[in-house]
Design an enzyme around this catalytic site. Structure first.
Site, PDB file in Angstrom:
ATOM      1  N   TYR A  33     -14.966  -0.886  -8.590  1.00  0.00           N
ATOM      2  CA  TYR A  33     -13.692  -1.560  -8.848  1.00  0.00           C
ATOM      3  C   TYR A  33     -13.823  -3.062  -8.657  1.00  0.00           C
ATOM      4  O   TYR A  33     -13.271  -3.857  -9.426  1.00  0.00           O
ATOM      5  CB  TYR A  33     -12.623  -1.001  -7.906  1.00  0.00           C
ATOM      6  CG  TYR A  33     -11.307  -1.733  -7.995  1.00  0.00           C
ATOM      7  CD1 TYR A  33     -10.536  -1.677  -9.154  1.00  0.00           C
ATOM      8  CD2 TYR A  33     -10.836  -2.490  -6.930  1.00  0.00           C
ATOM      9  CE1 TYR A  33      -9.333  -2.353  -9.244  1.00  0.00           C
ATOM     10  CE2 TYR A  33      -9.641  -3.178  -7.009  1.00  0.00           C
ATOM     11  CZ  TYR A  33      -8.885  -3.101  -8.169  1.00  0.00           C
ATOM     12  OH  TYR A  33      -7.704  -3.785  -8.251  1.00  0.00           O
ATOM     13  N   HIS A  36       0.001  -2.274  -9.318  1.00  0.00           N
ATOM     14  CA  HIS A  36      -1.072  -1.807  -8.440  1.00  0.00           C
ATOM     15  C   HIS A  36      -1.762  -0.539  -8.961  1.00  0.00           C
ATOM     16  O   HIS A  36      -2.686  -0.035  -8.306  1.00  0.00           O
ATOM     17  CB  HIS A  36      -0.532  -1.542  -7.030  1.00  0.00           C
ATOM     18  CG  HIS A  36      -0.307  -2.792  -6.240  1.00  0.00           C
ATOM     19  ND1 HIS A  36       0.943  -3.222  -5.856  1.00  0.00           N
ATOM     20  CD2 HIS A  36      -1.173  -3.734  -5.783  1.00  0.00           C
ATOM     21  CE1 HIS A  36       0.829  -4.364  -5.185  1.00  0.00           C
ATOM     22  NE2 HIS A  36      -0.429  -4.695  -5.134  1.00  0.00           N
ATOM     23  N   ARG A  45      -2.470 -11.245   4.546  1.00  0.00           N
ATOM     24  CA  ARG A  45      -3.580 -10.292   4.548  1.00  0.00           C
ATOM     25  C   ARG A  45      -4.724 -10.907   3.760  1.00  0.00           C
ATOM     26  O   ARG A  45      -4.549 -11.891   3.062  1.00  0.00           O
ATOM     27  CB  ARG A  45      -3.174  -8.955   3.929  1.00  0.00           C
ATOM     28  CG  ARG A  45      -2.903  -9.028   2.437  1.00  0.00           C
ATOM     29  CD  ARG A  45      -2.487  -7.678   1.871  1.00  0.00           C
ATOM     30  NE  ARG A  45      -3.570  -6.727   1.849  1.00  0.00           N
ATOM     31  CZ  ARG A  45      -4.340  -6.491   0.776  1.00  0.00           C
ATOM     32  NH1 ARG A  45      -4.142  -7.142  -0.352  1.00  0.00           N
ATOM     33  NH2 ARG A  45      -5.313  -5.602   0.832  1.00  0.00           N
ATOM     34  N   GLU A  92      -9.572 -13.816  -0.826  1.00  0.00           N
ATOM     35  CA  GLU A  92      -8.192 -14.210  -1.102  1.00  0.00           C
ATOM     36  C   GLU A  92      -7.385 -14.136   0.191  1.00  0.00           C
ATOM     37  O   GLU A  92      -7.306 -13.072   0.818  1.00  0.00           O
ATOM     38  CB  GLU A  92      -7.561 -13.278  -2.136  1.00  0.00           C
ATOM     39  CG  GLU A  92      -8.156 -13.454  -3.510  1.00  0.00           C
ATOM     40  CD  GLU A  92      -7.588 -12.461  -4.518  1.00  0.00           C
ATOM     41  OE1 GLU A  92      -7.903 -12.605  -5.709  1.00  0.00           O
ATOM     42  OE2 GLU A  92      -6.845 -11.532  -4.114  1.00  0.00           O
ATOM     43  N   TYR A 102      -9.649   0.139   2.748  1.00  0.00           N
ATOM     44  CA  TYR A 102      -8.287  -0.322   2.523  1.00  0.00           C
ATOM     45  C   TYR A 102      -7.367   0.065   3.666  1.00  0.00           C
ATOM     46  O   TYR A 102      -7.480   1.161   4.232  1.00  0.00           O
ATOM     47  CB  TYR A 102      -7.699   0.326   1.261  1.00  0.00           C
ATOM     48  CG  TYR A 102      -8.197  -0.266  -0.019  1.00  0.00           C
ATOM     49  CD1 TYR A 102      -8.104  -1.631  -0.265  1.00  0.00           C
ATOM     50  CD2 TYR A 102      -8.747   0.541  -1.001  1.00  0.00           C
ATOM     51  CE1 TYR A 102      -8.549  -2.166  -1.451  1.00  0.00           C
ATOM     52  CE2 TYR A 102      -9.195   0.019  -2.190  1.00  0.00           C
ATOM     53  CZ  TYR A 102      -9.099  -1.340  -2.416  1.00  0.00           C
ATOM     54  OH  TYR A 102      -9.533  -1.866  -3.580  1.00  0.00           O
TER      55      TYR A 102
END
Lengths: 321, 346
Positions: B316, B193, B223, B265, B37
């Site tokens: 996740y 989040h 992003r 995405e 991340y």
């Protein structure tokens, strides 16, 4: 974040003298295209080349947000200030080319509000004109209380009365009229949001009164742009860029940084938004904090400075920029 | 229209496929042989011609089929599209942005004619023609956000900007990677989040929020995010989990190449002019493993990314169970040679 990618070249299409202190300027895009629509309360930063000094002053947009053919600002002449407003008043005329930023909103309406209660002092009327145009188009509920020195200086008061009737209340200092703030706030329906724009004393008074009467912080909105104060010249070392600059008496530290060719972040240029916050590497002397972004504790530690409005007096100041 | 758009399904018989051209332009999300991340935001400026970045809103061969699938989802569950009352203005902003962009970028498919606030919209691929008054909801068959997002690929959330925070107060969410608008609507940035592992500890959401609150009009950013999906399902929602969750246990070494999809995405963040809200389009692209490995660089790199990914992220993203089988499949396409920088095929 550099702002340089987001500028709009414009031409001055109209200059109107409203009263001895206030002029209105209309800008259209130089290439004839539409400007972006904007949100009520937004401002643009107007760039000026004031005889070699680059001025960048924020002004609230006051035209209707849905009007994409041009933007309008109203400028109050400040005879004792550094000269940005004087330059616009004395030198900028129809047909001149200027550069403005894209609109930025630091004073937006909370559209969840059941009612919008607006308090304007003097030239602080401008953002509300755009906001009322928007709310009126959306059938939103609003009320404006507008205080000015006298009818001659109450720009747009007649227009606004004609357009919105009793939803606009006027108060003139010269006639000893004053907004009866406590009863006004006490009489508002649940879900009202309060907005204030005007001189510092008025903003402080409204915020203090609202707080004392138990208004939630999230329901009280204010906008206060400070003009960068003038002062004695001083030297600053920019550690990251390895430059030493001198800040002139009627130049802001941010303007001096930019004049040295160093790209620094900014949004409001008036001590409000926090975007230009800069770390102090070392300081031998006294930072004159003029912003209302840093907390009193932060100001006391001297670890940060807001170069858009704050100055320095002393032996040496080194910034991480 | 027949030649431009695929006849395909994202449910039942799953006839979805990418043409060779669609494979070449697939937005492969890994610019190096590893993944962690980060606040990986970059300006959403026009990219190479023919790429998914060429235009503000990419319209590709899956357009018509994706819109049919969205209509089916909404018919079964209208709560996939919600807009709190104060978000209507942001809906008009979004409608204007999409109509203006598509009419400019794809004039052979879309037309927008304006006379003041009297607008005339033509969408040829979906055979829609609509005259309406901008700003007047009663002149459209749906609210402005729902109207335009029934005609636009990708999910959309509209985030209100107030109290120095962002609030997910409207959205059209039917192609999501296992999250629910009905659950999240009205939440603040940190609330929605909250389930993401590892990123909070790194302070990523504090920095991302600060960045987004300063997002400027006319300066959008983008992003990538990614996960894995078994079978080309656009609608992997918590609401329908009983229908698709168990399929993850039915993969075999024989079917994995056809059934396992990398789901990417392309997320953009765009400041809206009138409402000062932020539009967050989340465009989903799917590619079968069998399609992906036709680009040798991607086959090699995906193997290395999946192999080295922290276990928390695999859990996740919902593919921890299938990771060994995925690695067996992908290892066949990783000869150990170096990969070139950047995301595009060699």
């Amino acid at each position: 974040m550099s702002m340089s990618h987001n500028k709009i070249p414009v031409t001055v299409a109209e200059v109107v003298t409203l009263n001895p202190l206030i002029k209105r300027f209309r800008f259209v895009r130089r290439d004839g295209a539409s400007l972006p629509a904007f949100s009520g309360g937004a401002h643009v930063v107007v760039e000026m080349d004031d005889h070699g000094t680059r001025r960048m002053n924020p002004y609230s947009l006051m035209s209707a947000p849905s009007d994409t053919t041009g933007y309008e600002i109203s400028v109050r002449r400040d005879d004792v200030g550094r000269g940005g407003s004087l330059y616009l008043h004395q030198h900028v005329k129809v047909g001149d080319d200027l550069v403005i930023s894209a609109p930025v909103n630091l004073f937006g309406l909370d559209l969840q509000a059941k009612k919008h209660l607006m308090l304007a002092g003097g030239i602080g009327i401008t953002p509300f004109i755009a906001q009322m145009a928007l709310l009126s188009a959306m059938a939103g509920r609003f009320e404006l209380h507008y205080a000015a020195r006298n009818p001659g200086l109450a720009a747009y008061a007649d227009d606004l009365r004609a357009r919105y009737g009793d939803r606009v209340q006027l108060y003139y200092d010269d006639q000893d009229q004053k907004i009866a703030l406590a009863p006004l706030l006490a009489g508002q329906p649940l879900g009202t949001h309060l907005y204030v724009c005007g001189p510092k004393g008025m903003i402080d008074w409204v915020r203090r009164t609202a707080t004392d009467m138990g208004w939630p912080q999230q329901c009280v909105h204010y906008e206060e742009f400070l003009a960068p104060p003038t002062g004695k010249p001083f030297q600053v070392e920019l550690a990251a860029s390895q430059k030493t600059i001198t800040v002139g008496p009627d130049q802001s530290l941010l303007e001096a940084i930019e004049a040295a060719g160093v790209d620094a972040p900014y949004l409001c240029r008036g001590g409000a938004c926090g975007q230009c916050e800069t770390d102090v590497v070392s300081c031998d002397g006294h930072i004159q904090h003029h912003d209302h972004w840093l907390s009193d504790e932060e100001k006391a530690t001297g670890h940060k400075i807001m170069p858009c409005v704050s100055r320095f007096e002393g032996r040496s100041l080194v910034l991480d920029r | 229209m027949g030649l431009d758009f695929n006849q395909e399904t994202f449910r039942n018989d799953f006839t979805f496929r990418n043409s060779p051209k669609a494979i070449r332009r697939f937005p492969f999300p890994f610019h190096e042989d590893g993944y962690m991340y980060s606040v990986n935001l970059e300006p959403h400026v026009p990219g190479p011609k023919g790429s998914v970045f060429e235009h503000t809103f990419d319209v590709d061969e899956h357009y018509v089929a994706e819109m049919r699938d969205r209509a089916l989802v909404l018919a079964e569950d209208p709560l996939r599209c919600q807009s709190l009352p104060h978000m209507t203005l942001a809906g008009w902003d979004l409608l204007e942005l999409i109509m203006t962009s598509k009419a400019r970028d794809y004039p052979h498919w879309f037309e927008l004619h304006k006379q003041g606030d009297k607008w005339h919209w033509i969408n040829k691929p979906l055979e829609i023609e609509q005259k309406f008054t901008f700003g007047d909801e009663t002149t459209l068959p749906y609210g402005p956000m729902e109207y335009i997002t029934r005609q636009t690929q990708g999910d959309f959330s509209l985030q209100d900007h107030r109290d120095d925070n962002l609030w997910m107060d409207a959205g059209m969410i039917t192609t999501q990677a296992d999250w629910s608008l009905d659950f999240d609507v009205g939440m603040s940035f940190h609330e929605w989040h909250a389930p993401v592992p590892l990123a909070h500890e790194k302070g990523i959401f504090d920095r991302a929020l600060k960045f987004l609150l300063n997002l400027q009009l006319g300066a959008p950013v983008r992003r990538f995010n990614w996960t894995m999906t078994v079978d080309p399902l656009l609608d992997t929602s918590p609401e329908t989990y009983p229908q698709w969750g168990p399929t993850r246990a039915s993969l075999t070494p024989e079917t994995i190449g056809k059934r396992m999809h990398l789901r990417v995405e392309l997320q953009t963040l765009i400041r809206l002019p009138r409402s000062n809200a932020i539009a967050f389009p989340i465009r989903c692209y799917l590619i079968k493993f069998d399609e992906l490995v036709t680009v040798p660089k991607w086959g090699r790199r995906l193997h290395r990314v999946i192999r080295d990914l922290p276990e928390e992220l695999a859990v996740y993203k919902g593919f921890a169970r299938n990771r060994p089988m995925m690695l067996d499949y992908l290892a066949q396409y990783d000869d150990g040679t170096p990969t070139s920088p950047g995301i595009w095929p060699d």
